[in-house]
Design an enzyme around this catalytic site. Structure first.
Site, PDB file in Angstrom:
ATOM      1  N   THR A  31      56.231  48.582  32.475  1.00 50.35           N
ATOM      2  CA  THR A  31      55.325  49.742  32.046  1.00 50.35           C
ATOM      3  C   THR A  31      54.404  49.158  30.983  1.00 50.35           C
ATOM      4  OG1 THR A  31      57.398  51.262  32.499  1.00 50.35           O
ATOM      5  CG2 THR A  31      55.536  52.125  31.405  1.00 50.35           C
ATOM      6  N   ASP A  84      56.986  50.873  23.635  1.00 51.07           N
ATOM      7  CA  ASP A  84      57.495  50.088  24.348  1.00 51.07           C
ATOM      8  C   ASP A  84      58.092  50.940  25.456  1.00 51.07           C
ATOM      9  OD1 ASP A  84      59.187  47.977  25.161  1.00 51.07           O
ATOM     10  OD2 ASP A  84      60.241  47.696  23.409  1.00 51.07           O
ATOM     11  N   ASP A  87      65.260  51.844  29.519  1.00 53.16           N
ATOM     12  CA  ASP A  87      65.714  51.745  30.574  1.00 53.16           C
ATOM     13  C   ASP A  87      66.643  53.202  30.734  1.00 53.16           C
ATOM     14  OD1 ASP A  87      65.283  49.332  31.528  1.00 53.16           O
ATOM     15  OD2 ASP A  87      66.481  48.652  29.587  1.00 53.16           O
ATOM     16  N   LYS A  97      67.860  49.926  26.014  1.00 49.24           N
ATOM     17  CA  LYS A  97      67.030  48.890  26.387  1.00 49.24           C
ATOM     18  C   LYS A  97      67.534  47.733  26.538  1.00 49.24           C
ATOM     19  CE  LYS A  97      63.241  48.869  23.933  1.00 49.24           C
ATOM     20  NZ  LYS A  97      62.443  48.561  25.187  1.00 49.24           N
ATOM     21  N   GLY A  98      66.731  46.759  27.146  1.00 48.69           N
ATOM     22  CA  GLY A  98      67.078  45.368  27.609  1.00 48.69           C
ATOM     23  C   GLY A  98      67.154  45.042  29.017  1.00 48.69           C
ATOM     24  N   GLY A  99      66.605  45.940  29.705  1.00 44.48           N
ATOM     25  CA  GLY A  99      66.602  45.732  31.259  1.00 44.48           C
ATOM     26  C   GLY A  99      65.835  44.293  31.591  1.00 44.48           C
ATOM     27  N   GLU A 106      62.545  43.306  20.818  1.00 46.91           N
ATOM     28  CA  GLU A 106      62.349  44.790  20.596  1.00 46.91           C
ATOM     29  C   GLU A 106      62.878  45.378  19.722  1.00 46.91           C
ATOM     30  OE1 GLU A 106      61.474  45.309  25.514  1.00 46.91           O
ATOM     31  OE2 GLU A 106      63.559  45.825  24.646  1.00 46.91           O
TER      32      GLU A 106
END
Ligand code: 5RP
Length: 232
Positions: A31, A84, A87, A97-99, A106
């Site tokens: 994205t 940002d 997920d 987050k962290g996918g 981040e």
């Protein structure tokens, strides 16, 4: 519209909130790539004057290749706005987050930013966190013991691999994903995970985001955390 079109929609929309002379945090993921493309266009066509810090080597290279100035987080005093992906996001503005294995950088950038904006397609909006596996960044030394401890707690850990090899982050750490199904007490879990020796950071982003731009089949929705005002 398919998921990719929704990601493009929100990526391009978010670029409108970047103003002259800002220090901008650039997130990571597919994205954010649309945001970076849109910012590259604005830098080129409008002579937009910005300095960016990046949350991954991939995004830094992408932005630099488009003529965007990218500095290290250590070379800026503060970040005005970080944009940002995510997920999962729940109705309390907490997220996973962290996918893309970038959640450590981040979170460092996010927690040094005055404001954080997340850009997601509607599939990321959930009632409860946990369907998406929760990523942990762990130091390789002793990581099998961290894995065993997580397994004993019933957290269904799994080392993230690609082509048969363990995925390494930009800090050369490993990722263990926890298949939790649902997370009933995110703050309690976050506390527990960050205290485990060998865990560098978890992917729970709690009380961090200020604004969310959601791409839906009916257009763009802008959400603001209570107490904040969506920027103009
Ligand atoms: C990377 C991330 C990403 O922001 C998240 O995985 C969303 O990615 P995408 O925009 O590709 O769906 O946290 O670590």
């Amino acid at each position: 519209m398919d998921q990719n079109a929704l990601k493009k929609l929100v990526g391009e929309e978010s670029a409108k909130y970047v103003k002259n002379n800002m220090v901008v945090g650039l997130g990571s993921g597919t994205t954010v790539q649309f945001l970076v493309d849109a910012l590259g266009n604005r830098v080129k066509n409008e002579k937009l004057n910005i300095t960016c810090v990046s949350t991954s080597n991939f995004t830094a290279d992408h932005a630099s290749n488009l003529g965007i100035i990218v500095k290290s987080i250590d070379d800026v005093m503060q970040v005005d706005l970080t944009i940002d992906g995510a997920d999962e996001i729940d109705s309390n503005f907490n997220g996973i987050k962290g996918g893309g294995a970038a959640h450590l950088w981040e979170k460092i950038v996010a927690t040094n930013s005055k404001k954080n904006m997340w850009i997601v397609d509607e599939s990321k909006m959930v009632n409860q966190l946990g369907t998406f596996p929760l990523p942990l960044e762990v130091i390789p030394f002793g990581s099998s013991h961290v894995y065993d401890k997580l397994d004993a707690k019933g957290y269904h850990p799994e080392f993230r691999t690609k082509d048969g090899n363990r995925v390494l982050t930009d800090s050369k750490n490993e990722i263990i994903d926890l298949h939790l199904g649902k997370i009933n007490h995110p703050f309690q879990l976050a506390d527990e995970l960050i205290k485990m020796v060998g865990v560098v950071e978890h992917g729970l982003f709690l009380n961090i985001v200020n604004y969310v731009i959601v791409g839906t089949q009916h257009g763009i929705e802008k959400l603001t955390r209570p107490g904040d005002q969506f920027p103009k």
